[in-house]
Scaffold this motif. Sequence first.
Motif, PDB file in Angstrom:
ATOM      1  N   GLU A  50       0.760  -1.185  -0.021  1.00 16.92           N
ATOM      2  CA  GLU A  50      -0.096   0.049  -0.008  1.00 16.92           C
ATOM      3  C   GLU A  50       0.704   1.170   0.092  1.00 16.92           C
ATOM      4  O   GLU A  50       0.638   2.307   0.684  1.00 16.92           O
ATOM      5  CB  GLU A  50      -0.900   0.138   1.087  1.00 16.92           C
ATOM      6  N   ILE A  51       2.037   1.414  -0.762  1.00 19.49           N
ATOM      7  CA  ILE A  51       2.887   2.503  -0.793  1.00 19.49           C
ATOM      8  C   ILE A  51       2.574   2.919  -2.139  1.00 19.49           C
ATOM      9  O   ILE A  51       2.639   2.449  -3.323  1.00 19.49           O
ATOM     10  CB  ILE A  51       4.208   1.934  -0.858  1.00 19.49           C
ATOM     11  N   SER A  52       2.470   4.221  -2.264  1.00 21.65           N
ATOM     12  CA  SER A  52       2.225   4.988  -3.134  1.00 21.65           C
ATOM     13  C   SER A  52       3.093   5.999  -3.830  1.00 21.65           C
ATOM     14  O   SER A  52       3.748   6.480  -3.037  1.00 21.65           O
ATOM     15  CB  SER A  52       0.799   5.848  -3.219  1.00 21.65           C
ATOM     16  N   LEU A  53       3.153   6.300  -5.104  1.00 19.24           N
ATOM     17  CA  LEU A  53       3.996   7.431  -5.459  1.00 19.24           C
ATOM     18  C   LEU A  53       3.376   8.719  -5.973  1.00 19.24           C
ATOM     19  O   LEU A  53       2.133   8.730  -6.482  1.00 19.24           O
ATOM     20  CB  LEU A  53       4.770   6.691  -6.903  1.00 19.24           C
ATOM     21  N   SER A  54       3.897   9.932  -5.718  1.00 22.01           N
ATOM     22  CA  SER A  54       3.175  11.223  -6.284  1.00 22.01           C
ATOM     23  C   SER A  54       3.511  11.274  -7.554  1.00 22.01           C
ATOM     24  O   SER A  54       2.800  11.849  -8.287  1.00 22.01           O
ATOM     25  CB  SER A  54       3.936  12.304  -5.550  1.00 22.01           C
ATOM     26  N   GLU A  55       4.717  10.903  -8.182  1.00 26.89           N
ATOM     27  CA  GLU A  55       4.970  11.269  -9.503  1.00 26.89           C
ATOM     28  C   GLU A  55       5.643   9.832 -10.057  1.00 26.89           C
ATOM     29  O   GLU A  55       6.090   9.176  -9.330  1.00 26.89           O
ATOM     30  CB  GLU A  55       5.561  12.496  -9.923  1.00 26.89           C
ATOM     31  N   LYS A  56       5.864   9.912 -11.382  1.00 25.70           N
ATOM     32  CA  LYS A  56       6.724   8.700 -11.925  1.00 25.70           C
ATOM     33  C   LYS A  56       8.210   8.903 -11.672  1.00 25.70           C
ATOM     34  O   LYS A  56       8.644  10.079 -11.165  1.00 25.70           O
ATOM     35  CB  LYS A  56       6.659   8.887 -13.654  1.00 25.70           C
ATOM     36  N   LEU A  57       8.705   7.859 -11.768  1.00 25.42           N
ATOM     37  CA  LEU A  57      10.159   7.750 -11.264  1.00 25.42           C
ATOM     38  C   LEU A  57      11.142   8.628 -12.426  1.00 25.42           C
ATOM     39  O   LEU A  57      10.688   8.477 -13.677  1.00 25.42           O
ATOM     40  CB  LEU A  57      10.763   6.521 -11.129  1.00 25.42           C
ATOM     41  N   PRO A  58      12.113   9.528 -11.794  1.00 22.93           N
ATOM     42  CA  PRO A  58      12.559  10.402 -12.827  1.00 22.93           C
ATOM     43  C   PRO A  58      13.726   9.453 -13.647  1.00 22.93           C
ATOM     44  O   PRO A  58      14.213   8.351 -13.496  1.00 22.93           O
ATOM     45  CB  PRO A  58      13.621  11.148 -12.029  1.00 22.93           C
ATOM     46  N   LYS A  59      13.842  10.227 -14.985  1.00 21.24           N
ATOM     47  CA  LYS A  59      14.684   9.759 -15.874  1.00 21.24           C
ATOM     48  C   LYS A  59      16.079  10.005 -15.547  1.00 21.24           C
ATOM     49  O   LYS A  59      16.446  11.097 -14.812  1.00 21.24           O
ATOM     50  CB  LYS A  59      14.474  10.263 -17.385  1.00 21.24           C
ATOM     51  N   TYR A  60      16.966   9.196 -16.032  1.00 17.05           N
ATOM     52  CA  TYR A  60      18.418   9.564 -15.392  1.00 17.05           C
ATOM     53  C   TYR A  60      19.476   8.857 -16.394  1.00 17.05           C
ATOM     54  O   TYR A  60      19.203   8.038 -17.149  1.00 17.05           O
ATOM     55  CB  TYR A  60      18.714   8.996 -13.976  1.00 17.05           C
ATOM     56  N   LYS A  61      20.644   9.422 -16.231  1.00 10.94           N
ATOM     57  CA  LYS A  61      21.644   8.721 -17.036  1.00 10.94           C
ATOM     58  C   LYS A  61      22.347   7.843 -16.325  1.00 10.94           C
ATOM     59  O   LYS A  61      22.701   7.784 -14.971  1.00 10.94           O
ATOM     60  CB  LYS A  61      22.914  10.085 -17.293  1.00 10.94           C
ATOM     61  N   GLU A  62      22.600   6.604 -16.933  1.00 10.26           N
ATOM     62  CA  GLU A  62      22.973   5.448 -16.055  1.00 10.26           C
ATOM     63  C   GLU A  62      24.382   5.271 -15.528  1.00 10.26           C
ATOM     64  O   GLU A  62      24.786   4.741 -14.598  1.00 10.26           O
ATOM     65  CB  GLU A  62      22.908   4.147 -16.905  1.00 10.26           C
ATOM     66  N   LYS A  63      25.191   6.264 -16.193  1.00  9.01           N
ATOM     67  CA  LYS A  63      26.458   6.478 -15.824  1.00  9.01           C
ATOM     68  C   LYS A  63      26.799   7.918 -15.265  1.00  9.01           C
ATOM     69  O   LYS A  63      26.451   8.855 -15.939  1.00  9.01           O
ATOM     70  CB  LYS A  63      27.570   6.026 -16.904  1.00  9.01           C
ATOM     71  N   HIS A 229       3.693   7.068   1.652  1.00 14.46           N
ATOM     72  CA  HIS A 229       3.558   7.878   0.561  1.00 14.46           C
ATOM     73  C   HIS A 229       4.647   8.485  -0.022  1.00 14.46           C
ATOM     74  O   HIS A 229       5.211   9.309   0.781  1.00 14.46           O
ATOM     75  CB  HIS A 229       2.504   8.772   0.710  1.00 14.46           C
ATOM     76  N   ILE A 230       5.408   7.950  -1.245  1.00 14.23           N
ATOM     77  CA  ILE A 230       6.536   8.605  -1.576  1.00 14.23           C
ATOM     78  C   ILE A 230       6.579   9.986  -2.177  1.00 14.23           C
ATOM     79  O   ILE A 230       5.726   9.875  -3.499  1.00 14.23           O
ATOM     80  CB  ILE A 230       7.391   7.599  -2.395  1.00 14.23           C
ATOM     81  N   GLN A 231       6.770  11.114  -2.023  1.00 16.60           N
ATOM     82  CA  GLN A 231       6.629  12.365  -2.391  1.00 16.60           C
ATOM     83  C   GLN A 231       7.742  12.862  -3.762  1.00 16.60           C
ATOM     84  O   GLN A 231       7.369  13.448  -4.384  1.00 16.60           O
ATOM     85  CB  GLN A 231       6.558  13.374  -1.434  1.00 16.60           C
ATOM     86  N   LYS A 232       8.826  12.339  -3.442  1.00 15.02           N
ATOM     87  CA  LYS A 232       9.968  12.795  -4.375  1.00 15.02           C
ATOM     88  C   LYS A 232      11.221  11.834  -4.261  1.00 15.02           C
ATOM     89  O   LYS A 232      11.391  11.076  -3.394  1.00 15.02           O
ATOM     90  CB  LYS A 232      10.570  14.193  -3.730  1.00 15.02           C
ATOM     91  N   VAL A 233      11.516  11.602  -5.469  1.00  9.83           N
ATOM     92  CA  VAL A 233      12.602  10.686  -5.807  1.00  9.83           C
ATOM     93  C   VAL A 233      13.564  11.601  -6.752  1.00  9.83           C
ATOM     94  O   VAL A 233      13.032  11.856  -7.766  1.00  9.83           O
ATOM     95  CB  VAL A 233      12.378   9.497  -6.474  1.00  9.83           C
ATOM     96  N   GLU A 234      14.718  11.823  -6.296  1.00  7.98           N
ATOM     97  CA  GLU A 234      15.624  12.865  -6.798  1.00  7.98           C
ATOM     98  C   GLU A 234      17.247  12.444  -6.733  1.00  7.98           C
ATOM     99  O   GLU A 234      17.546  11.992  -5.987  1.00  7.98           O
ATOM    100  CB  GLU A 234      15.413  14.299  -6.311  1.00  7.98           C
ATOM    101  N   GLU A 256      11.870  10.873  -0.640  1.00 10.09           N
ATOM    102  CA  GLU A 256      11.045  11.574   0.708  1.00 10.09           C
ATOM    103  C   GLU A 256       9.769  10.955   0.859  1.00 10.09           C
ATOM    104  O   GLU A 256       9.260  11.000  -0.212  1.00 10.09           O
ATOM    105  CB  GLU A 256      11.081  13.377   0.271  1.00 10.09           C
ATOM    106  N   THR A 257       9.485  10.577   2.016  1.00 11.65           N
ATOM    107  CA  THR A 257       8.070  10.159   2.246  1.00 11.65           C
ATOM    108  C   THR A 257       7.425  11.179   3.087  1.00 11.65           C
ATOM    109  O   THR A 257       7.777  12.336   3.463  1.00 11.65           O
ATOM    110  CB  THR A 257       8.125   8.798   2.907  1.00 11.65           C
ATOM    111  N   LYS A 258       6.142  11.030   3.436  1.00 14.42           N
ATOM    112  CA  LYS A 258       5.469  11.924   4.360  1.00 14.42           C
ATOM    113  C   LYS A 258       6.154  11.841   5.555  1.00 14.42           C
ATOM    114  O   LYS A 258       6.137  12.970   6.385  1.00 14.42           O
ATOM    115  CB  LYS A 258       3.951  11.435   4.337  1.00 14.42           C
ATOM    116  N   ASP A 259       6.679  10.770   6.107  1.00 15.26           N
ATOM    117  CA  ASP A 259       7.274  10.616   7.375  1.00 15.26           C
ATOM    118  C   ASP A 259       8.772  10.785   7.575  1.00 15.26           C
ATOM    119  O   ASP A 259       9.241  10.566   8.331  1.00 15.26           O
ATOM    120  CB  ASP A 259       6.617   9.616   8.077  1.00 15.26           C
ATOM    121  N   GLY A 260       9.535  10.721   6.436  1.00 14.65           N
ATOM    122  CA  GLY A 260      11.021  10.645   6.433  1.00 14.65           C
ATOM    123  C   GLY A 260      11.580  11.119   4.970  1.00 14.65           C
ATOM    124  O   GLY A 260      10.995  10.976   3.921  1.00 14.65           O
TER     125      GLY A 260
END
Length: 279
Positions: A50-63, A229-234, A256-260
Amino acid sequence: MNWQRTKSIFILTFLILNLFLGYQLYQKNDINNISRLTDQPLEERLANNEISLSEKLPKYKEKQTLISAQRYKFSEEEKKSPSKNVSLDKEASTDITLHYDLSKPMDLPKKDSKDLISELNQFAEENISRGKEYAFYEWDKESNIVWFTQVYQEKKVFYNPTNFGIVADAKDYDVPNGMIKFTLDDKGNLTSFTQTYLFITRQGAFQQIISPSKALEKLLETNLQKGDHIQKVELGHYSLVGEGEVQVYTPTWFIETKDGQYLVNATDSSIQVLTEKAE
């Protein structure tokens, strides 16, 4: 020959054999079940918890590469402000830490944090040397302080907010490396700001980093709780060493989640807990 006894021995032997084979089958099914759980897509594992994401996971360069940085020494020209409403406090400033006061408080939006951040972004671009190279990081509402951090190649330099107030006695270190500290009054108006800057260079060769999915999987094993609830992945940079003239920063996932707030090292998957609400 006692056929009755022989018959009993055969029956007992087959019973034991059946029990052994049954136990092996149970173990095999158990291993397969564990394997299926491990191979389960991240989306399903998050949904099951029951863990939710605010937005899609970000695109990134693998190296990515490590970076090294040291405090920048401002020139006399860079110490000047283009605005008449802003003046350098020479007594509170040094070559590497600049403190500015506003002649009158600057009104900032009170209701919407996005509007306040937008106003400070614009102020930084217009009034602060290299101001475009900083981005919002943390708003400490209890202390009326808004922190901006330096950005390198579109990635923020991450810090531990709990260490913001822990500085050396010397005024050179009133503010952590590569940050702007905006100080607000009791009414939420901007009254002063302090700036430091990092001279950053790439360090070493490019190397493979873990994906944001892998970072979440690692955190799911250790820190994430059911219903989070995961608010940010950066993706950014973080130094495990808090002091020193020259520091090395590693590519790091900020989650970042609501609690940490958590940092997952993108090269070795180690976890650094920034803030976490007690159970």
